[in-house]
Design a protein around this motif. Structure first.
Motif, PDB file in Angstrom:
ATOM      1  N   ILE A   1      -5.544   8.873   6.287  1.00 29.16           N
ATOM      2  CA  ILE A   1      -6.652   9.582   6.923  1.00 29.16           C
ATOM      3  C   ILE A   1      -7.551   8.604   7.679  1.00 29.16           C
ATOM      4  CG2 ILE A   1      -8.736  10.948   6.473  1.00 29.16           C
ATOM      5  CD1 ILE A   1      -6.189  12.547   6.121  1.00 29.16           C
TER       6      ILE A   1
ATOM      7  N   MET B   1      -6.188   7.716  11.150  1.00 29.87           N
ATOM      8  CA  MET B   1      -5.905   8.783  12.103  1.00 29.87           C
ATOM      9  C   MET B   1      -6.898   8.746  13.255  1.00 29.87           C
ATOM     10  SD  MET B   1      -4.927  11.797   9.385  1.00 29.87           S
ATOM     11  CE  MET B   1      -4.965  13.120  10.547  1.00 29.87           C
TER      12      MET B   1
ATOM     13  N   ASN C   1     -11.403   3.471  14.166  1.00 27.40           N
ATOM     14  CA  ASN C   1     -11.170   4.299  12.979  1.00 27.40           C
ATOM     15  C   ASN C   1     -12.329   4.214  11.987  1.00 27.40           C
ATOM     16  OD1 ASN C   1     -10.850   1.797  11.809  1.00 27.40           O
ATOM     17  ND2 ASN C   1      -8.732   2.100  11.198  1.00 27.40           N
TER      18      ASN C   1
ATOM     19  N   THR D   1      -6.090  13.790  14.110  1.00 30.80           N
ATOM     20  CA  THR D   1      -6.854  14.639  13.203  1.00 30.80           C
ATOM     21  C   THR D   1      -6.869  16.085  13.700  1.00 30.80           C
ATOM     22  OG1 THR D   1      -8.249  12.757  12.629  1.00 30.80           O
ATOM     23  CG2 THR D   1      -9.092  14.932  12.066  1.00 30.80           C
TER      24      THR D   1
END
Length: 191
Positions: free
Chosen positions: A26, A29, A135, A34
């Protein structure tokens, strides 16, 4: 009971499509990834209630194909990568916080300090450079006095050389962030 096999099929197709999209946690991403993942989740749930299995699989496939095209364009064109993923921003330079860059990113000093503490850094003054990556993670280089001792440092000491060894900045990846472009040539396949 028709919904049971449809649910199983959609989960398996979703897993296959996500496998094709690539493995990323996550935190790794991008915004595009996302959005695609949320869209796939929503699309996969809909056909169970609406009996539109083919459309759901088709939509999820189009989402993944779009993601793959976006990732290829990011590899080929730096401007497209910056547009879709953003770029790293320098938030600390020579031990001083660069407040205008924090404001541009809507990033507070408290958030920066939280990331520094999580990285084991207790003082901003110990940082040569720190960046916030697209990120959200923190990249940093400690000043010479705050860096851990390396095997190279020990070898110099054991050889009795007391000369100060300067770091070659030609491969410093933070220079890319400062100048907005690669300092060394990059294989065209990876641009």
């Amino acid at each position: 009971m028709d919904w049971i096999w449809k649910s199983i099929l959609l989960v398996l197709v979703g897993m296959l499509l996500l496998r094709i999209a690539g493995r990323k946690s996550i935190s790794q991403m991008s915004v595009a990834t996302t959005v695609i993942m949320i869209s796939i989740g929503t699309t996969i749930v809909q056909p169970i209630a609406n009996h539109e299995l083919g459309k759901a699989i088709g939509s999820a496939t189009v989402f993944i194909a779009t993601l793959l095209v976006v990732e290829v364009l990011q590899l080929k064109f730096n401007f497209f990568e910056r547009l879709m993923s953003g770029s790293s921003k320098i938030v600390v330079e020579d031990g001083k916080i660069i407040v205008p860059n924090l404001k541009k990113m809507r990033y507070t000093v408290d958030q920066l300090e939280m990331h520094l503490r999580q990285s084991g850094i207790s003082s901003v003054e110990d940082l040569e450079t720190a960046t916030v990556e697209p990120n959200g993670q923190l990249g940093y280089v400690l000043k010479r006095h705050a860096r851990p001792v390396t095997i190279g440092d020990l070898e110099v000491l054991l050889q009795g050389q007391n000369t100060k060894v300067e770091q070659d900045n030609s491969s410093d990846i933070f220079q890319e962030v400062r100048h907005g472009e690669h300092q060394q040539s990059v294989d065209p396949m990876l641009r």
